[in-house]
Design a protein around this motif. Structure first.
Motif, PDB file in Angstrom:
ATOM      1  N   ALA A 136     134.210  53.012 -25.131  1.00  0.00           N
ATOM      2  CA  ALA A 136     134.767  52.226 -26.230  1.00  0.00           C
ATOM      3  C   ALA A 136     135.321  50.908 -25.718  1.00  0.00           C
ATOM      4  CB  ALA A 136     135.858  53.021 -26.954  1.00  0.00           C
ATOM      5  N   ALA A 137     135.934  50.947 -24.524  1.00  0.00           N
ATOM      6  CA  ALA A 137     136.530  49.733 -23.958  1.00  0.00           C
ATOM      7  C   ALA A 137     135.467  48.680 -23.682  1.00  0.00           C
ATOM      8  CB  ALA A 137     137.289  50.072 -22.684  1.00  0.00           C
ATOM      9  N   PHE A 138     134.261  49.123 -23.350  1.00  0.00           N
ATOM     10  CA  PHE A 138     133.190  48.180 -23.057  1.00  0.00           C
ATOM     11  C   PHE A 138     132.480  47.690 -24.311  1.00  0.00           C
ATOM     12  CE2 PHE A 138     133.664  49.500 -18.709  1.00  0.00           C
ATOM     13  CZ  PHE A 138     133.276  48.381 -17.999  1.00  0.00           C
ATOM     14  N   ASP A 139     132.734  48.309 -25.440  1.00  0.00           N
ATOM     15  CA  ASP A 139     132.095  47.887 -26.687  1.00  0.00           C
ATOM     16  C   ASP A 139     132.860  46.702 -27.264  1.00  0.00           C
ATOM     17  OD1 ASP A 139     130.405  47.764 -28.826  1.00  0.00           O
ATOM     18  OD2 ASP A 139     131.342  49.438 -29.916  1.00  0.00           O
ATOM     19  N   VAL A 140     132.875  45.606 -26.505  1.00  0.00           N
ATOM     20  CA  VAL A 140     133.631  44.408 -26.849  1.00  0.00           C
ATOM     21  C   VAL A 140     132.736  43.185 -26.671  1.00  0.00           C
ATOM     22  CG1 VAL A 140     135.583  42.952 -26.189  1.00  0.00           C
ATOM     23  CG2 VAL A 140     135.826  45.434 -26.122  1.00  0.00           C
ATOM     24  N   ASN A 141     132.801  42.262 -27.606  1.00  0.00           N
ATOM     25  CA  ASN A 141     132.035  41.022 -27.493  1.00  0.00           C
ATOM     26  C   ASN A 141     132.825  39.966 -26.721  1.00  0.00           C
ATOM     27  OD1 ASN A 141     129.996  42.148 -28.971  1.00  0.00           O
ATOM     28  ND2 ASN A 141     130.356  40.945 -30.819  1.00  0.00           N
ATOM     29  N   ALA A 142     132.128  39.251 -25.856  1.00  0.00           N
ATOM     30  CA  ALA A 142     132.729  38.144 -25.115  1.00  0.00           C
ATOM     31  C   ALA A 142     131.844  36.928 -25.289  1.00  0.00           C
ATOM     32  CB  ALA A 142     132.858  38.506 -23.640  1.00  0.00           C
ATOM     33  N   THR A 143     132.454  35.769 -25.461  1.00  0.00           N
ATOM     34  CA  THR A 143     131.708  34.530 -25.703  1.00  0.00           C
ATOM     35  C   THR A 143     132.134  33.447 -24.725  1.00  0.00           C
ATOM     36  OG1 THR A 143     131.493  35.016 -28.076  1.00  0.00           O
ATOM     37  CG2 THR A 143     131.164  32.735 -27.401  1.00  0.00           C
ATOM     38  N   PHE A 144     131.160  32.799 -24.089  1.00  0.00           N
ATOM     39  CA  PHE A 144     131.424  31.607 -23.285  1.00  0.00           C
ATOM     40  C   PHE A 144     131.258  30.414 -24.202  1.00  0.00           C
ATOM     41  CE2 PHE A 144     128.926  34.165 -19.987  1.00  0.00           C
ATOM     42  CZ  PHE A 144     130.027  34.919 -19.647  1.00  0.00           C
ATOM     43  N   VAL A 145     132.224  29.524 -24.208  1.00  0.00           N
ATOM     44  CA  VAL A 145     132.171  28.325 -25.041  1.00  0.00           C
ATOM     45  C   VAL A 145     132.091  27.107 -24.129  1.00  0.00           C
ATOM     46  CG1 VAL A 145     133.327  26.960 -26.816  1.00  0.00           C
ATOM     47  CG2 VAL A 145     133.582  29.467 -26.799  1.00  0.00           C
ATOM     48  N   GLY A 146     131.086  26.275 -24.332  1.00  0.00           N
ATOM     49  CA  GLY A 146     130.955  25.054 -23.550  1.00  0.00           C
ATOM     50  C   GLY A 146     130.945  23.832 -24.439  1.00  0.00           C
ATOM     51  N   LEU A 147     131.593  22.765 -24.009  1.00  0.00           N
ATOM     52  CA  LEU A 147     131.550  21.494 -24.727  1.00  0.00           C
ATOM     53  C   LEU A 147     130.944  20.439 -23.808  1.00  0.00           C
ATOM     54  CD1 LEU A 147     135.065  21.229 -26.478  1.00  0.00           C
ATOM     55  CD2 LEU A 147     132.911  22.118 -27.422  1.00  0.00           C
ATOM     56  N   SER A 148     130.088  19.599 -24.363  1.00  0.00           N
ATOM     57  CA  SER A 148     129.523  18.477 -23.609  1.00  0.00           C
ATOM     58  C   SER A 148     129.428  17.280 -24.529  1.00  0.00           C
ATOM     59  CB  SER A 148     128.145  18.832 -23.035  1.00  0.00           C
ATOM     60  OG  SER A 148     127.250  19.288 -24.039  1.00  0.00           O
ATOM     61  N   SER A 149     129.520  16.072 -23.964  1.00  0.00           N
ATOM     62  CA  SER A 149     129.519  14.856 -24.771  1.00  0.00           C
ATOM     63  C   SER A 149     128.511  13.865 -24.206  1.00  0.00           C
ATOM     64  CB  SER A 149     130.916  14.240 -24.792  1.00  0.00           C
ATOM     65  OG  SER A 149     130.992  13.185 -25.734  1.00  0.00           O
ATOM     66  N   TYR A 150     127.952  13.020 -25.088  1.00  0.00           N
ATOM     67  CA  TYR A 150     126.811  12.183 -24.733  1.00  0.00           C
ATOM     68  C   TYR A 150     126.945  10.760 -25.267  1.00  0.00           C
ATOM     69  CZ  TYR A 150     124.920  16.859 -24.041  1.00  0.00           C
ATOM     70  OH  TYR A 150     124.741  18.165 -23.635  1.00  0.00           O
ATOM     71  N   GLU A 151     126.327   9.828 -24.549  1.00  0.00           N
ATOM     72  CA  GLU A 151     126.232   8.451 -25.011  1.00  0.00           C
ATOM     73  C   GLU A 151     125.115   8.335 -26.050  1.00  0.00           C
ATOM     74  OE1 GLU A 151     128.142   5.943 -24.072  1.00  0.00           O
ATOM     75  OE2 GLU A 151     129.221   6.909 -22.421  1.00  0.00           O
ATOM     76  N   GLY A 152     125.265   7.400 -26.971  1.00  0.00           N
ATOM     77  CA  GLY A 152     124.203   7.107 -27.929  1.00  0.00           C
ATOM     78  C   GLY A 152     123.720   8.331 -28.678  1.00  0.00           C
ATOM     79  N   ASP A 153     122.389   8.542 -28.658  1.00  0.00           N
ATOM     80  CA  ASP A 153     121.823   9.679 -29.373  1.00  0.00           C
ATOM     81  C   ASP A 153     121.560  10.857 -28.434  1.00  0.00           C
ATOM     82  OD1 ASP A 153     119.727   8.669 -27.932  1.00  0.00           O
ATOM     83  OD2 ASP A 153     118.316   8.585 -29.600  1.00  0.00           O
ATOM     84  N   GLY A 154     122.262  10.896 -27.308  1.00  0.00           N
ATOM     85  CA  GLY A 154     122.057  11.959 -26.331  1.00  0.00           C
ATOM     86  C   GLY A 154     122.326  13.352 -26.866  1.00  0.00           C
ATOM     87  N   ALA A 155     123.324  13.494 -27.739  1.00  0.00           N
ATOM     88  CA  ALA A 155     123.635  14.811 -28.300  1.00  0.00           C
ATOM     89  C   ALA A 155     122.502  15.299 -29.188  1.00  0.00           C
ATOM     90  CB  ALA A 155     124.936  14.746 -29.096  1.00  0.00           C
ATOM     91  N   GLU A 156     121.918  14.383 -29.945  1.00  0.00           N
ATOM     92  CA  GLU A 156     120.798  14.754 -30.817  1.00  0.00           C
ATOM     93  C   GLU A 156     119.585  15.170 -29.987  1.00  0.00           C
ATOM     94  OE1 GLU A 156     120.994  11.014 -32.734  1.00  0.00           O
ATOM     95  OE2 GLU A 156     121.877  11.839 -34.558  1.00  0.00           O
ATOM     96  N   LYS A 157     119.377  14.447 -28.883  1.00  0.00           N
ATOM     97  CA  LYS A 157     118.272  14.801 -27.986  1.00  0.00           C
ATOM     98  C   LYS A 157     118.505  16.173 -27.360  1.00  0.00           C
ATOM     99  CE  LYS A 157     116.878  10.078 -26.783  1.00  0.00           C
ATOM    100  NZ  LYS A 157     116.813   9.042 -25.692  1.00  0.00           N
ATOM    101  N   ALA A 158     119.762  16.463 -27.055  1.00  0.00           N
ATOM    102  CA  ALA A 158     120.087  17.765 -26.466  1.00  0.00           C
ATOM    103  C   ALA A 158     119.770  18.894 -27.443  1.00  0.00           C
ATOM    104  CB  ALA A 158     121.558  17.808 -26.068  1.00  0.00           C
ATOM    105  N   LEU A 159     120.132  18.715 -28.713  1.00  0.00           N
ATOM    106  CA  LEU A 159     119.826  19.736 -29.717  1.00  0.00           C
ATOM    107  C   LEU A 159     118.326  19.904 -29.896  1.00  0.00           C
ATOM    108  CD1 LEU A 159     121.478  21.568 -31.773  1.00  0.00           C
ATOM    109  CD2 LEU A 159     122.765  20.012 -30.306  1.00  0.00           C
TER     110      LEU A 159
END
Length: 261
Positions: A136-159
């Protein structure tokens, strides 16, 4: 990935250690990939051409902290053991690289501006009633959250790179880290949260021992020129107990995206 991962994690959610094990010590299989919102049309009329990237320090201030979340549901975890550089792994197909980076809270696109944290869901039910009940103890969800930032349209290109990767890597790929090679059998599209300006979601099934496998969910969300990645696992699945991908909490995704300026 070996079942001994369970012993390394322990009964508590050691988010950073799990991520490090994924990229440096597994033999794997992945399944499921998806996109929500049309990343293929990224950049059309978005007006981000003059956008300036946030610094790593600025991104760190935008990461979720315990006060942003319901303490009865979520707990912020240390991710100091997460891979710090993309040089720590080699991917068999270049088009699949954004999929791997999104799994370990590294930027899916071309930028050095990044920050990460981990969030685990607070155990309830059987795990709370009986601390000795390891299953039961192992029946747990864990999430890694990452943030990154981009110049110009770099974020759109990343998606777009992530979206294209889900299609291009549907038949699988492999990556090597610390001398260990992990095979991803397939990538499939999944339903995302629909938050932010656009988002892509996919699931993967990673082989553990022999015929056993574990399912994982990844969602990548763009808001302006900042990209947030969410990689969710269930620790029981990590130990080879289940192939069903763990769902990323919509509440968690919304809370993080709302903090992005």
């Amino acid at each position: 990935m070996k079942r001994s991962s369970r012993a390394r994690i322990g009964a508590t959610v050691a988010v950073g250690a799990v991520a490090l094990a994924l990229i440096t010590g597994c033999s794997s299989e992945e399944s499921d990939g998806s996109k929500s919102s049309d990343a293929g049309d990224a950049g059309k009329g978005s007006g981000t051409e003059a956008a300036k990237a946030l610094s790593a320090a600025e991104l760190k201030k935008l990461l979720l902290v315990q006060g942003d979340l319901d303490a009865k549901k979520f707990k912020i975890e240390d991710t100091s053991d997460l891979p710090k550089s993309k040089s720590e792994a080699e991917v068999s197909k270049a088009e699949c690289e954004p999929l791997l980076w999104s799994m370990v809270a590294l930027p899916p696109g071309d930028t050095d501006a990044q920050a990460s944290t981990g969030v685990s869901e607070v155990p309830s039910g059987a795990a709370t009633a009986d601390p000795e009940n390891l299953e039961a103890a192992f029946d747990v969800n864990a999430t890694f959250v990452g943030l990154s930032s981009y110049e110009g349209d770099g974020a759109e290109k990343a998606l777009k790179a992530v979206s294209d990767g889900v299609s291009a890597c549907a038949g699988g790929y492999s990556f090597t880290g610390d001398g260990e090679t992990t095979k991803v059998n397939k990538v499939s599209a999944a339903e995302g949260s629909g938050t932010g300006d656009e988002s892509v979601a996919y699931t993967q099934e990673v082989a553990m021992d022999g015929a056993s496998a574990a399912g994982f969910t990844i969602e990548v969300v763009r808001k302006g020129n900042t990209v947030a990645t969410f990689y969710t696992m269930n620790l029981a699945a990590l130990a080879g107990e289940s192939t069903k991908p763990a769902a990323t909490s919509a509440e968690l995704v919304t809370a993080q995206v709302e903090k992005i300026k």
